[in-house]
Design a protein around this motif. Structure first.
Motif, PDB file in Angstrom:
ATOM      1  N   ILE A 107       0.911  -1.409  -0.294  1.00  0.00           N
ATOM      2  CA  ILE A 107      -0.210  -0.188   0.133  1.00  0.00           C
ATOM      3  C   ILE A 107       0.988   0.966   0.380  1.00  0.00           C
ATOM      4  CG2 ILE A 107      -1.801   1.006   1.323  1.00  0.00           C
ATOM      5  CD1 ILE A 107      -3.037  -1.598   2.688  1.00  0.00           C
ATOM      6  N   GLY A 112      -9.573  10.700   7.600  1.00  0.00           N
ATOM      7  CA  GLY A 112      -9.355   9.817   6.733  1.00  0.00           C
ATOM      8  C   GLY A 112     -11.456   9.299   6.908  1.00  0.00           C
ATOM      9  N   THR A 162     -14.689   9.139   5.379  1.00  0.00           N
ATOM     10  CA  THR A 162     -15.193   9.158   4.299  1.00  0.00           C
ATOM     11  C   THR A 162     -16.907   9.047   4.384  1.00  0.00           C
ATOM     12  OG1 THR A 162     -13.307   8.339   2.991  1.00  0.00           O
ATOM     13  CG2 THR A 162     -15.079   9.128   1.477  1.00  0.00           C
ATOM     14  N   ALA A 163     -16.673   8.546   4.575  1.00  0.00           N
ATOM     15  CA  ALA A 163     -18.555   7.673   4.564  1.00  0.00           C
ATOM     16  C   ALA A 163     -19.674   8.739   5.242  1.00  0.00           C
ATOM     17  CB  ALA A 163     -19.401   6.414   5.462  1.00  0.00           C
ATOM     18  N   ILE A 212     -10.786  11.087  -3.336  1.00  0.00           N
ATOM     19  CA  ILE A 212     -10.572  10.028  -4.164  1.00  0.00           C
ATOM     20  C   ILE A 212     -11.066   9.094  -4.437  1.00  0.00           C
ATOM     21  CG2 ILE A 212      -8.758   7.672  -3.314  1.00  0.00           C
ATOM     22  CD1 ILE A 212      -7.436   9.936  -1.290  1.00  0.00           C
ATOM     23  N   MET A 224     -12.280   8.796  -8.605  1.00  0.00           N
ATOM     24  CA  MET A 224     -12.501   6.983  -9.180  1.00  0.00           C
ATOM     25  C   MET A 224     -13.868   6.127  -9.947  1.00  0.00           C
ATOM     26  SD  MET A 224      -9.082   6.786  -8.349  1.00  0.00           S
ATOM     27  CE  MET A 224      -9.094   4.170  -9.442  1.00  0.00           C
ATOM     28  N   MET A 274      -2.424   9.755   2.629  1.00  0.00           N
ATOM     29  CA  MET A 274      -1.282   8.986   4.062  1.00  0.00           C
ATOM     30  C   MET A 274      -0.341   9.976   4.704  1.00  0.00           C
ATOM     31  SD  MET A 274      -1.901   5.711   3.191  1.00  0.00           S
ATOM     32  CE  MET A 274      -0.498   4.670   3.008  1.00  0.00           C
ATOM     33  N   VAL A 294      -2.741  11.531   7.672  1.00  0.00           N
ATOM     34  CA  VAL A 294      -2.504  10.584   8.634  1.00  0.00           C
ATOM     35  C   VAL A 294      -1.116   9.922   9.528  1.00  0.00           C
ATOM     36  CG1 VAL A 294      -3.944   8.838   8.808  1.00  0.00           C
ATOM     37  CG2 VAL A 294      -4.809  10.680   7.414  1.00  0.00           C
ATOM     38  N   LEU A 295      -0.952   9.987   8.373  1.00  0.00           N
ATOM     39  CA  LEU A 295       0.619   8.571   9.061  1.00  0.00           C
ATOM     40  C   LEU A 295       1.398   9.302   9.922  1.00  0.00           C
ATOM     41  CD1 LEU A 295       1.096   6.134   6.662  1.00  0.00           C
ATOM     42  CD2 LEU A 295       0.076   6.044   8.076  1.00  0.00           C
ATOM     43  N   SER A 306      -0.122   9.969  12.733  1.00  0.00           N
ATOM     44  CA  SER A 306       0.178   9.055  14.331  1.00  0.00           C
ATOM     45  C   SER A 306       1.432   8.889  14.714  1.00  0.00           C
ATOM     46  CB  SER A 306      -0.301   7.544  13.480  1.00  0.00           C
ATOM     47  OG  SER A 306      -1.332   7.635  12.161  1.00  0.00           O
ATOM     48  N   SER A 353      -3.888   2.669  11.001  1.00  0.00           N
ATOM     49  CA  SER A 353      -4.627   3.659  11.017  1.00  0.00           C
ATOM     50  C   SER A 353      -4.667   4.459   8.827  1.00  0.00           C
ATOM     51  CB  SER A 353      -3.556   5.050  11.662  1.00  0.00           C
ATOM     52  OG  SER A 353      -2.282   4.929  10.535  1.00  0.00           O
ATOM     53  N   ILE A 354      -4.495   3.888   8.488  1.00  0.00           N
ATOM     54  CA  ILE A 354      -4.087   4.153   6.704  1.00  0.00           C
ATOM     55  C   ILE A 354      -5.814   3.736   6.752  1.00  0.00           C
ATOM     56  CG2 ILE A 354      -4.152   2.825   4.472  1.00  0.00           C
ATOM     57  CD1 ILE A 354      -1.852   1.385   5.449  1.00  0.00           C
ATOM     58  N   PRO A 355      -6.725   5.107   6.038  1.00  0.00           N
ATOM     59  CA  PRO A 355      -8.047   5.673   5.842  1.00  0.00           C
ATOM     60  C   PRO A 355      -8.693   3.952   4.973  1.00  0.00           C
ATOM     61  CG  PRO A 355      -6.318   7.592   5.921  1.00  0.00           C
ATOM     62  CD  PRO A 355      -5.680   6.364   5.573  1.00  0.00           C
ATOM     63  N   SER A 356      -9.842   4.079   5.205  1.00  0.00           N
ATOM     64  CA  SER A 356     -10.557   3.211   4.540  1.00  0.00           C
ATOM     65  C   SER A 356     -10.411   3.520   3.077  1.00  0.00           C
ATOM     66  CB  SER A 356     -12.202   2.484   4.901  1.00  0.00           C
ATOM     67  OG  SER A 356     -13.082   3.825   4.776  1.00  0.00           O
ATOM     68  N   VAL A 357     -10.102   4.596   2.789  1.00  0.00           N
ATOM     69  CA  VAL A 357     -10.673   5.282   1.427  1.00  0.00           C
ATOM     70  C   VAL A 357      -9.726   4.220   0.914  1.00  0.00           C
ATOM     71  CG1 VAL A 357     -10.198   7.293   1.552  1.00  0.00           C
ATOM     72  CG2 VAL A 357     -11.457   7.010  -0.369  1.00  0.00           C
ATOM     73  N   VAL A 358      -8.779   4.724   1.157  1.00  0.00           N
ATOM     74  CA  VAL A 358      -7.196   4.563   0.709  1.00  0.00           C
ATOM     75  C   VAL A 358      -7.102   2.939   0.950  1.00  0.00           C
ATOM     76  CG1 VAL A 358      -4.823   4.605   0.805  1.00  0.00           C
ATOM     77  CG2 VAL A 358      -6.012   6.731   1.490  1.00  0.00           C
ATOM     78  N   TYR A 359      -8.027   2.625   1.562  1.00  0.00           N
ATOM     79  CA  TYR A 359      -7.324   0.741   1.255  1.00  0.00           C
ATOM     80  C   TYR A 359      -8.736   0.541  -0.155  1.00  0.00           C
ATOM     81  CZ  TYR A 359      -5.686  -1.077   5.471  1.00  0.00           C
ATOM     82  OH  TYR A 359      -4.567  -1.389   6.399  1.00  0.00           O
ATOM     83  N   PHE A 371      -9.173   2.244  -2.443  1.00  0.00           N
ATOM     84  CA  PHE A 371      -8.269   3.052  -4.104  1.00  0.00           C
ATOM     85  C   PHE A 371      -7.498   1.524  -4.198  1.00  0.00           C
ATOM     86  CE2 PHE A 371      -4.674   5.420  -4.824  1.00  0.00           C
ATOM     87  CZ  PHE A 371      -5.162   5.799  -6.605  1.00  0.00           C
ATOM     88  N   PHE A 372      -6.371   1.082  -3.210  1.00  0.00           N
ATOM     89  CA  PHE A 372      -5.573   0.067  -3.119  1.00  0.00           C
ATOM     90  C   PHE A 372      -5.497  -1.274  -3.644  1.00  0.00           C
ATOM     91  CE2 PHE A 372      -3.342  -3.278  -1.286  1.00  0.00           C
ATOM     92  CZ  PHE A 372      -1.814  -3.389  -2.428  1.00  0.00           C
ATOM     93  N   THR A 390     -17.797   0.430   4.730  1.00  0.00           N
ATOM     94  CA  THR A 390     -18.642   0.758   3.921  1.00  0.00           C
ATOM     95  C   THR A 390     -16.911   1.050   2.857  1.00  0.00           C
ATOM     96  OG1 THR A 390     -19.564   1.788   5.345  1.00  0.00           O
ATOM     97  CG2 THR A 390     -20.196   2.995   2.768  1.00  0.00           C
ATOM     98  N   MET A 391     -16.482   2.388   2.721  1.00  0.00           N
ATOM     99  CA  MET A 391     -15.478   2.857   1.505  1.00  0.00           C
ATOM    100  C   MET A 391     -14.842   1.941   1.057  1.00  0.00           C
ATOM    101  SD  MET A 391     -16.982   5.596   1.707  1.00  0.00           S
ATOM    102  CE  MET A 391     -15.820   5.729  -0.017  1.00  0.00           C
TER     103      MET A 391
END
Lengths: 283, 294
Positions: free
Chosen positions: A29, A204, A206-207, A236, A240, A261, A264-265, A268, B114-120, B122-123, B216-217
């Protein structure tokens, strides 16, 4: 005995394999967002508004929108969360109502994020007539992080040794004076860590903002808490799934993903650093 | 005077402490108020077991069985990924890894969390879906399988960190006793540590399930979105969360479609609520058994 040794070797390798696969996904990722996203990043990308139906230009309004939403939600959730944690830890650690409050915090933490979005839509957007706006989105996100802030603060408060409180009370300070001047200052790094972690979480999400705050395309910056905003995570998703130039949009989405990223990272990492320093100081 | 102030502060804090209860109750009220009206038009049985989800057709059909099945398939698939990865990683971290490895791997797992769900999501769309599509020669890589993989990886850190907490709760004396009677590390792990931490590990799995159902995302972006009852893991599916997220924007407020989406959210809420309660009960029992209170 020899058999046991071989089984152990196989078992340990299998567990190591699990760890390895998990780390592989993390690596993949990060690798893909960095390698493919770095090309999109430029000064203009960070500072300009989108152009030509989202296929050119920058994503500055989305970055600004995310910052507004994050700040708004923390402003809303922090005082509530602090008050709640202080009450639970310092005033009333046991009792029927406290148990109910604890249970509701735990369950609130487990509510799916899209359900928060529906709640925000029904209550803030429609019922209170805030519309699709920064305000609605911040309140919705604020409710979502409230349990995180409460548990982080509780943990920080519980880590303060009882002797400190007793010493303060023995000197004639009142309960509130003790909390304000003794307990809170010593719990501050822990509370800060919790707040920073929730910033990362909110930025991060979205929903919850899908129907309460976010808009796909905006060439302006928001001018009041009642304007709708662009936000990085939503952007994002929208890049898409909507629009007519998938290839150009995917490139921009990579750039957005990288910014998100890093945001957010990075946030953290600050929290982990503070926690680590605190541990060293305490040791 | 000072006493009045102390009392005022105490009561203010107490009042604010009720906020999370108020929000939780608020969510429940909103879901019931906006979700129940659908049952005036559609019978609950037809709603839950109806096989056709055509909310925008004329006349519309509101059967969410395809959505429920999609959620179940994707969640089961995710479990197959996150249970071995999460529990395996936790065991490795807690029982095998040395101090140095631990201090490197543990933060790495936290990063994954901590990676946002939207990035998952997207990946999943740009990397995993094309990979799955090429590997299995499919029409589209956006299917239940891809969604399961991504969801599973997402839930892994949740499972891992809770399972690790459980392993940490197993007293070292258990391990020492096992070594003392001649067991090697693997035997100790499988026959002493895992049984002792068993209910703690099941808590981790239950919370992992709860996380996967409510996510969700990722499913919105990766699962493919077609609302038919899935026949295989390679079919595009539309789980409950992604139906809500995808359709709420277009559903006219106060219409049947709008109410039906709230009713889905209500079901979703009840399911995750039940899972969370079970997890809490199991973990409480676990703590009591290992002789810790609270």
């Amino acid at each position: 005995m020899k058999n046991g040794h071989i089984t152990q070797k196989i078992g340990f390798s299998a567990l190591f394999g699990c760890m390895l696969i998990t780390m592989f996904f993390l690596g993949a990722i990060i690798y893909f967002t960095v390698v493919r996203g770095i090309g999109a990043i430029s000064w203009g990308f960070l500072t300009q508004v989108p152009r030509s139906g989202m296929t050119e230009g920058g994503v500055a309004p989305a970055i600004v929108g995310t910052l507004y939403l994050t700040a708004g939600s923390i402003l809303f959730a922090l005082p509530l969360g602090l008050a709640c944690a202080i009450y639970l830890c310092e005033y009333s650690p046991r009792g029927f109502f406290v148990n109910i409050i604890r249970m509701s915090i735990n369950n609130l933490a487990g509510v799916p994020s899209v359900v928060f979005g529906l709640f925000g839509l029904a209550v803030f957007v429609k019922f209170m007539k805030f519309g699709i706006s920064i305000l609605s989105g911040s309140l919705t996100l604020g409710i979502l992080v409230l349990p995180i802030i409460i548990s982080a603060t509780q943990e920080a408060l519980m880590a303060v040794p009882h002797s400190l409180r007793e010493a303060s009370l023995a000197l004639g300070a009142s309960k509130w004076e003790t909390i304000r001047k003794i307990v809170l200052p010593s719990a501050l790094p822990g509370i800060l860590t919790g707040v920073i972690l929730s910033i990362g979480r909110v930025a991060g999400e979205t929903a919850p903002i899908l129907f309460t705050a976010a808009t796909f395309y905006s060439r302006r910056y928001p001018d009041s808490v009642f304007s709708e905003v662009m936000a990085l995570p939503y952007h994002i998703y929208a890049l898409m799934t909507e629009g007519t130039h998938p290839e150009k949009q995917t490139a921009i989405a990579y750039g957005c993903a990288l910014i998100l990223m890093v945001l957010v990272l990075g946030v953290s990492a600050i929290a982990v650093y503070i926690r680590q320093r605190q541990r060293i100081q305490n040791a | 005077m000072a006493r009045v102030k102390e009392k005022a502060i105490r009561w203010t804090l107490a009042a604010l402490a009720f906020s999370s209860l108020i929000f939780l109750v608020g969510i429940i009220i909103v879901l019931f108020k906006e979700g129940l009206p659908i049952f005036k038009a559609v019978r609950p049985g037809d709603f839950i077991f109806g096989k056709f989800w055509y909310p925008t057709y004329d006349p519309p059909e509101f059967g969410i069985f395809p959505l429920i099945m999609a959620s179940m398939w994707v969640t089961l698939g995710a479990l197959c990924v996150c249970v071995p990865l999460g529990v395996g990683s936790a065991l490795y971290l807690n029982e095998i890894a040395g101090f140095k490895q631990r201090s490197l791997l543990k933060p790495a797992v936290e990063v994954l969390a901590s990676i946002p769900s939207v990035v998952y999501g997207f990946f999943g769309m740009v990397v995993v879906a094309p990979f799955v599509q090429n590997l299995l020669k499919l029409d589209t890589g956006l299917c239940a399988l891809t969604a399961s993989i991504i969801l599973g990886v997402m839930a892994t850190p949740t499972v891992c960190s809770i399972a690790e907490d459980a392993l940490n709760c197993v007293p070292n004396s258990f391990r020492e006793a096992s070594f003392a009677v001649g067991a090697n590390r693997w035997q100790t792990l499988t026959q002493v540590v895992i049984p002792a931490a068993g209910s703690g590990i099941s808590t981790a799995v239950i919370l992992g399930i709860s996380r996967a159902i409510g996510e969700t995302m990722t499913v919105l972006m990766v699962a493919g979105g077609s609302a038919v009852i899935p026949k295989s893991f390679l079919d595009p599916v539309r789980p409950m969360t992604s139906a809500i997220a995808a359709e709420m924007g277009e559903a006219p407020v106060g219409g049947l479609h709008y109410h039906s989406l709230f009713a889905i959210a209500l079901i979703l809420f009840i399911v995750t609520f039940v899972f969370n309660i079970i997890a809490e009960l199991v973990s409480r029992k676990f703590r009591i058994r290992l002789g810790q209170s609270g």
